[in-house]
Motif scaffolding. Structure first.
Motif, PDB file in Angstrom:
ATOM      1  N   VAL A  56       0.815  -1.217   0.000  1.00  0.00           N
ATOM      2  CA  VAL A  56       0.000   0.000   0.000  1.00  0.00           C
ATOM      3  C   VAL A  56       0.849   1.268   0.000  1.00  0.00           C
ATOM      4  O   VAL A  56       0.305   2.375  -0.043  1.00  0.00           O
ATOM      5  N   ARG A  57       2.156   1.126   0.031  1.00  0.00           N
ATOM      6  CA  ARG A  57       3.034   2.297   0.205  1.00  0.00           C
ATOM      7  C   ARG A  57       2.805   3.349  -0.870  1.00  0.00           C
ATOM      8  O   ARG A  57       2.793   4.552  -0.598  1.00  0.00           O
ATOM      9  N   VAL A  90      -8.354   3.081   2.284  1.00  0.00           N
ATOM     10  CA  VAL A  90      -7.815   4.233   1.561  1.00  0.00           C
ATOM     11  C   VAL A  90      -8.798   5.369   1.795  1.00  0.00           C
ATOM     12  O   VAL A  90      -9.995   5.228   1.514  1.00  0.00           O
ATOM     13  N   SER A 145      -4.070   4.197   3.807  1.00  0.00           N
ATOM     14  CA  SER A 145      -3.452   5.088   2.825  1.00  0.00           C
ATOM     15  C   SER A 145      -4.245   6.376   2.735  1.00  0.00           C
ATOM     16  O   SER A 145      -5.458   6.391   2.980  1.00  0.00           O
ATOM     17  N   ASN A 161      -5.319   9.775   0.303  1.00  0.00           N
ATOM     18  CA  ASN A 161      -5.535  10.154  -1.081  1.00  0.00           C
ATOM     19  C   ASN A 161      -6.114  11.562  -1.101  1.00  0.00           C
ATOM     20  O   ASN A 161      -6.816  11.965  -0.191  1.00  0.00           O
ATOM     21  N   LEU A 174       3.956   9.996   4.392  1.00  0.00           N
ATOM     22  CA  LEU A 174       4.403   8.663   4.813  1.00  0.00           C
ATOM     23  C   LEU A 174       5.071   8.676   6.182  1.00  0.00           C
ATOM     24  O   LEU A 174       5.356   7.604   6.734  1.00  0.00           O
ATOM     25  N   ASP A 227       0.501   4.797   6.222  1.00  0.00           N
ATOM     26  CA  ASP A 227       1.138   3.598   5.657  1.00  0.00           C
ATOM     27  C   ASP A 227       1.374   3.733   4.161  1.00  0.00           C
ATOM     28  O   ASP A 227       2.288   3.103   3.616  1.00  0.00           O
ATOM     29  N   GLY A 228       0.523   4.520   3.505  1.00  0.00           N
ATOM     30  CA  GLY A 228       0.659   4.636   2.061  1.00  0.00           C
ATOM     31  C   GLY A 228       0.064   5.914   1.535  1.00  0.00           C
ATOM     32  O   GLY A 228      -0.719   6.594   2.210  1.00  0.00           O
ATOM     33  N   VAL A 229       0.456   6.252   0.316  1.00  0.00           N
ATOM     34  CA  VAL A 229      -0.146   7.370  -0.408  1.00  0.00           C
ATOM     35  C   VAL A 229      -0.727   6.841  -1.704  1.00  0.00           C
ATOM     36  O   VAL A 229      -0.164   5.941  -2.334  1.00  0.00           O
ATOM     37  N   MET A 230      -1.873   7.385  -2.072  1.00  0.00           N
ATOM     38  CA  MET A 230      -2.495   7.069  -3.348  1.00  0.00           C
ATOM     39  C   MET A 230      -2.654   8.374  -4.115  1.00  0.00           C
ATOM     40  O   MET A 230      -3.205   9.339  -3.584  1.00  0.00           O
TER      41      MET A 230
END
Length: 341
Positions: free
Chosen positions: A14-15, A172, A212, A214, A227, A231-234
């Motif tokens: 998911v990074r 997300v 994540s 967004n 980050l 945990d993640g970027v979309m």
């Protein structure tokens, strides 16, 4: 289904991901994006459960194994239909199934799914559980921070808690509200203010859940900053309108070498795919339309876009049209370097 069969989703999965975008992230777009980054998780356009269950699956759902890891986004609100559709998604070989709880279009409002589901967290939980029971794939949810007059913190935290209780593998969060009445889907991507702090607070409240973020992320430093908490970027439009950005993903976020030394080499690598698809009867413009923003900021970019827009749509247009358009940029860059020497 026994627990041992369930597939897990990791932090590295998911990074960094490219958002599902209607009319944009089709198989041609994803194949091009995959050339630019081996590690980013790619998403399909949303398809409804009805389209998956009753539609032309080969046309709507087929993808090249080269695209992996690629996740499938489903739209729907009936747990039984979502479970049935998720099984079809699994059989097609996708690596994840994602439930859309964020799209505000008239189409999803008429079908009572998408962002409308922010108002029905218990139903979303039923949907997640039904899909989890049906497939071994990770089941994820993409949502907003609320809709209309909902209080965002209460709406988002309630949704997250229901999803976590149902066994969701990751969330997300698009860090904006969606207004179901009064704003168009396009306006819903820009007008409601971003609230990154609320999404950060959600992550602190659910430390064991992969989450994540967004919305509005366009620059690499901004993504790195996110980050530090998430945990993640979309990213969505940034990846589409400036796909060259994706060539930095592997070195920037995974400490791995980029697939190609520069964007010109990546375009050269895409040519065999284009020729293969042309041989199947596909139109050149259906592939090159995803490349119009490729050379943003470079001299010759306007000539590149104009040439593709005018010539790629012509009958019998072939890969030479793309090569000629790229040559416009190469020539302009060479002239700029000569002038600076």
């Amino acid at each position: 289904m026994t627990e041992t069969k369930q597939q897990t989703i990791k932090n590295s999965d998911v990074r960094f991901s490219v958002a599902p975008m209607m009319d944009w992230t089709d198989r041609h777009c994803r194949s091009f994006h995959r050339l630019l980054t081996r590690r980013a998780r790619l998403y399909t356009e949303m398809l409804t459960t009805g389209a998956v269950i009753h539609g032309d699956r080969v046309r709507l759902m087929s993808f090249d194994p080269f695209e992996q890891p690629v996740a499938f986004q489903l739209g729907g609100s009936d747990p039984a239909e979502l479970a049935r559709a998720a099984k079809i998604v699994e059989d097609f070989g996708y690596c994840e199934v994602n439930l859309n709880v964020g799209c505000p279009s008239d189409r999803v409002q008429n079908g009572a799914f998408g962002a409308c589901l922010m108002l029905r967290p218990a139903l979303v939980a039923d949907c997640v559980k039904a899909m989890k029971d049906a497939v071994a794939l990770p089941v994820t949810v993409k949502c907003r921070i609320g809709v209309d007059d909902q209080e965002p913190e209460a709406a988002l935290f309630t949704m997250a808690q229901h999803c976590v209780d149902a066994g969701v593998d990751a969330l997300v969060v698009h860090a904006r509200k969606a207004w179901l009445k009064g704003l168009s889907p396009k306006e819903n991507r820009d007008v409601p203010p971003l609230d990154y702090a609320l999404v950060h607070k959600l992550k602190r409240a659910f430390p064991q859940t992969l989450i994540s973020i967004n919305g509005g992320l366009t620059r690499l430093p901004e993504m790195h900053e996110q980050l530090e908490t998430m945990d993640g970027v979309m990213i969505g439009r940034a990846a589409y309108h400036d796909p060259g950005l994706l060539l930095s993903v592997d070195p920037e976020f995974f400490h791995e070498e980029a697939p190609y030394p520069d964007i010109f080499a990546a375009v050269d690598a895409y040519a065999p795919y284009i020729e293969r698809e042309l041989g199947k009867g596909e139109k050149l413009s259906n592939m090159t339309r995803h490349m119009l923003g490729l050379f943003n900021g470079l001299p010759g970019a306007r000539a590149f876009r104009r040439r593709l827009a005018l010539e790629a749509v012509g009958p019998g247009a072939g890969v030479e049209v793309l090569e000629a358009a790229v040559a416009e940029v190469k020539s302009a860059v060479a002239r700029m370097r000569e002038a600076a020497a």
